[in-house]
Design a protein around this motif. Structure first.
Motif, PDB file in Angstrom:
ATOM      1  N   GLU A 279       0.746  -1.067  -0.081  1.00 13.41           N
ATOM      2  CA  GLU A 279       0.039  -0.044  -0.022  1.00 13.41           C
ATOM      3  C   GLU A 279       0.843   1.231   0.065  1.00 13.41           C
ATOM      4  O   GLU A 279       0.612   2.174  -0.712  1.00 13.41           O
ATOM      5  CB  GLU A 279      -0.936   0.264   1.259  1.00 13.41           C
ATOM      6  CG  GLU A 279      -2.034  -0.925   0.921  1.00 13.41           C
ATOM      7  CD  GLU A 279      -3.071  -1.181   2.464  1.00 13.41           C
ATOM      8  OE1 GLU A 279      -2.642  -0.231   3.455  1.00 13.41           O
ATOM      9  OE2 GLU A 279      -3.786  -1.730   2.266  1.00 13.41           O
ATOM     10  N   LEU A 280       2.024   1.372   0.807  1.00 18.20           N
ATOM     11  CA  LEU A 280       2.828   2.428   0.723  1.00 18.20           C
ATOM     12  C   LEU A 280       3.467   2.651  -0.522  1.00 18.20           C
ATOM     13  O   LEU A 280       3.551   3.805  -0.890  1.00 18.20           O
ATOM     14  CB  LEU A 280       3.909   2.353   1.801  1.00 18.20           C
ATOM     15  CG  LEU A 280       4.931   3.185   1.850  1.00 18.20           C
ATOM     16  CD1 LEU A 280       4.331   4.603   2.338  1.00 18.20           C
ATOM     17  CD2 LEU A 280       5.843   2.897   2.963  1.00 18.20           C
ATOM     18  N   ALA A 281       3.877   1.787  -1.174  1.00 20.02           N
ATOM     19  CA  ALA A 281       4.612   1.800  -2.667  1.00 20.02           C
ATOM     20  C   ALA A 281       3.583   2.420  -3.664  1.00 20.02           C
ATOM     21  O   ALA A 281       4.021   2.823  -4.637  1.00 20.02           O
ATOM     22  CB  ALA A 281       5.242   0.557  -2.881  1.00 20.02           C
ATOM     23  N   SER A 282       2.132   1.851  -3.416  1.00 24.95           N
ATOM     24  CA  SER A 282       1.269   2.271  -4.282  1.00 24.95           C
ATOM     25  C   SER A 282       0.588   3.701  -4.166  1.00 24.95           C
ATOM     26  O   SER A 282       0.000   4.156  -4.938  1.00 24.95           O
ATOM     27  CB  SER A 282       0.014   1.222  -4.228  1.00 24.95           C
ATOM     28  OG  SER A 282       0.556  -0.055  -4.575  1.00 24.95           O
ATOM     29  N   THR A 283       0.857   4.228  -3.163  1.00 26.71           N
ATOM     30  CA  THR A 283       0.250   5.626  -2.918  1.00 26.71           C
ATOM     31  C   THR A 283       0.981   6.719  -3.628  1.00 26.71           C
ATOM     32  O   THR A 283       0.263   7.582  -4.128  1.00 26.71           O
ATOM     33  CB  THR A 283       0.513   5.878  -1.192  1.00 26.71           C
ATOM     34  OG1 THR A 283       1.857   5.870  -0.862  1.00 26.71           O
ATOM     35  CG2 THR A 283      -0.596   5.054  -0.323  1.00 26.71           C
ATOM     36  N   GLY A 284       2.213   6.586  -3.810  1.00 26.69           N
ATOM     37  CA  GLY A 284       3.032   7.705  -4.435  1.00 26.69           C
ATOM     38  C   GLY A 284       2.841   7.531  -5.945  1.00 26.69           C
ATOM     39  O   GLY A 284       2.573   6.513  -6.394  1.00 26.69           O
ATOM     40  N   ARG A 285       2.696   8.703  -6.683  1.00 31.59           N
ATOM     41  CA  ARG A 285       2.668   8.868  -8.114  1.00 31.59           C
ATOM     42  C   ARG A 285       4.093   8.575  -8.767  1.00 31.59           C
ATOM     43  O   ARG A 285       4.786   9.387  -9.023  1.00 31.59           O
ATOM     44  CB  ARG A 285       2.088  10.363  -8.644  1.00 31.59           C
ATOM     45  CG  ARG A 285       0.774  10.589  -8.131  1.00 31.59           C
ATOM     46  CD  ARG A 285       0.202  11.821  -8.525  1.00 31.59           C
ATOM     47  NE  ARG A 285      -1.227  12.134  -8.043  1.00 31.59           N
ATOM     48  CZ  ARG A 285      -1.696  13.307  -8.579  1.00 31.59           C
ATOM     49  NH1 ARG A 285      -1.299  14.136  -9.073  1.00 31.59           N
ATOM     50  NH2 ARG A 285      -3.011  13.268  -7.944  1.00 31.59           N
ATOM     51  N   LEU A 286       4.130   7.256  -8.814  1.00 31.49           N
ATOM     52  CA  LEU A 286       5.528   6.870  -9.292  1.00 31.49           C
ATOM     53  C   LEU A 286       5.339   6.228 -10.644  1.00 31.49           C
ATOM     54  O   LEU A 286       4.583   5.153 -11.034  1.00 31.49           O
ATOM     55  CB  LEU A 286       5.981   5.599  -8.784  1.00 31.49           C
ATOM     56  CG  LEU A 286       6.150   6.080  -7.067  1.00 31.49           C
ATOM     57  CD1 LEU A 286       6.590   4.894  -6.223  1.00 31.49           C
ATOM     58  CD2 LEU A 286       7.184   7.316  -6.880  1.00 31.49           C
ATOM     59  N   HIS A 287       5.938   6.851 -11.940  1.00 28.09           N
ATOM     60  CA  HIS A 287       5.870   6.674 -13.053  1.00 28.09           C
ATOM     61  C   HIS A 287       7.204   6.745 -13.839  1.00 28.09           C
ATOM     62  O   HIS A 287       8.038   7.595 -13.603  1.00 28.09           O
ATOM     63  CB  HIS A 287       4.933   7.616 -13.912  1.00 28.09           C
ATOM     64  CG  HIS A 287       3.765   7.723 -13.553  1.00 28.09           C
ATOM     65  ND1 HIS A 287       2.751   6.750 -13.520  1.00 28.09           N
ATOM     66  CD2 HIS A 287       3.008   8.768 -12.605  1.00 28.09           C
ATOM     67  CE1 HIS A 287       1.431   7.043 -12.886  1.00 28.09           C
ATOM     68  NE2 HIS A 287       1.706   8.243 -12.237  1.00 28.09           N
ATOM     69  N   ALA A 288       7.448   5.460 -14.824  1.00 32.46           N
ATOM     70  CA  ALA A 288       8.638   5.550 -15.137  1.00 32.46           C
ATOM     71  C   ALA A 288       8.750   5.992 -16.714  1.00 32.46           C
ATOM     72  O   ALA A 288       7.576   6.259 -17.369  1.00 32.46           O
ATOM     73  CB  ALA A 288       9.121   4.051 -15.156  1.00 32.46           C
TER      74      ALA A 288
END
Length: 380
Positions: A279-288
């Motif tokens: 859940e913590l890794a999915s909260t941020g807007r992380l795009h490659a």
């Protein structure tokens, strides 16, 4: 004391064939054996092999799948012949009833196998499959979104530069993940101006507390915890990827769990810890970035360093040539230092003038100093 021989297992390809013939997924096999899905995938690719009780359970499951899947050799010969005769009778009756001579159906040509992927297509497929998850994992390692994206992009750029090696690796995803983790945990990032100040923490209080607790762990403990409880690798795979022995990896994992449980008692359960980390890794807007962009930047960086190496080599050759051309062709001994000569009389210094010498000097100074008279001698 003799050691019990290990239970024999079929080759990796046969393991996968038996699982697919039994209509089982890797997750279902992992649940029956008591391991993670990534461990089953490693067993089927041949990267690792099970040991101990897990090996016996896995071998028993494969044996049962092999027994439930009959092959052509296992069919009795009589049943096969009967099936052929029944088919012939049915075909003859159908021809008599319709009165038509059914044309013999020619076998359809086998479709050609799909064309192999080009290196760029294979790289793009690997990037699309691994990059999003790797960015989230790198964020848990560093707590920085920009550094997480940079680590993953740099890892794939290195993979594209060494693609012949990565393409034949048994686990290309693990190869790229190892490079991304090493770059993300590099201690030199603290000296970069853009990473001197921390990024804004997650808005949720629970996520912020978990991220803070993770970042307080030593890098080796953090990486071991993420691989085992986050990614789902086995203990042996985690130890191999972190370049540690299995006991050392187990100790790191236990200490990391104890440290997290001391700060967050709710995370003492590994299943709950895995869920919260996801859940913590999915909260941020992380795009490659897109795969073509990564390949283009990697190629441009390779061209730059190649040209820099060529220029540096040319400079060395030029300096060497200039030195050879301007260097003396014979040996010239250096000029020796001056030596002191003994026995030379000291230099006499003029002393004070006497009264007569002083009077003569005054007369000479006060007399005529110019004019033609000075040239004629004066008589007495």
């Amino acid at each position: 004391m003799t050691q019990t021989p290990a239970t024999p297992l079929p080759p990796p390809k046969e393991r996968r064939r038996l699982r697919e013939a039994g209509s089982l997924t890797q997750a279902q096999v992992a649940e029956r054996v008591g391991v993670s899905r990534e461990t089953v995938r490693s067993w089927e690719t041949g990267r690792t092999n099970p040991r101990g009780r897990k090996r016996e359970a896995y071998a028993k499951l494969l044996t049962s799948l092999g027994e439930d899947t009959p092959t052509e050799e296992q069919l009795p010969a009589e049943e096969a012949e009967a099936a052929v005769e029944d088919t012939a009778e049915i075909t003859g009756l159908a021809t008599e009833i319709t009165g038509l001579a059914a044309p013999v159906t020619e076998p359809q040509p086998t479709p050609p196998p799909p064309a192999p992927l080009t290196p760029a297509q294979a790289f793009d497929a690997l990037y699309a499959f691994c990059a999003p998850a790797l960015v989230r994992q790198a964020y848990l390692l560093t707590g920085r979104r920009e550094l997480a994206r940079e680590s993953v992009e740099r890892a794939f750029q290195v993979a594209w530069q060494r693609w012949p090696e990565v393409a034949v690796d048994r686990d290309p995803a693990g190869w790229v993940r190892s490079v991304a983790y090493e770059y993300a945990l590099s201690p030199w990032h603290r000296f970069r101006p853009r990473y001197r100040h921390p990024e804004p923490p997650p808005p949720d209080t629970a996520d912020r507390a978990l991220l803070t607790a993770l970042l307080k762990l030593p890098p080796s403990y953090r990486r071991t915890l993420l691989l085992y409880d986050g990614v789902g690798l086995g203990l042996a795979e985690t130890a191999a990827e972190t370049e540690a022995s299995t006991p050392a990896a187990a100790n790191r994992l236990l200490h990391a769990r104890e440290a997290l449980a001391a700060q967050l008692p709710d995370l003492s359960d590994p299943a709950e810890l895995h869920r919260r980390m996801t859940e913590l890794a999915s909260t941020g807007r992380l795009h490659a970035a897109k795969p073509p962009t990564v390949r283009f930047v990697g190629e441009r960086r390779t061209v730059f360093w190649t040209r820099a190496a060529i220029a540096f080599t040319a400079a060395i050759i030029g300096a060497t040539t200039l030195t050879v051309r301007t260097a003396p062709t014979h040996y010239e001994p250096p000029v020796p230092l001056g030596q002191r000569v003994e026995g030379v009389p000291p230099r006499v210094v003029q002393g004070a003038l006497s009264e007569e010498e002083v009077s003569l000097r005054d007369r000479l100074r006060s007399g005529m100093t110019s004019g033609p008279e000075r040239l004629a001698p004066l008589g007495r």
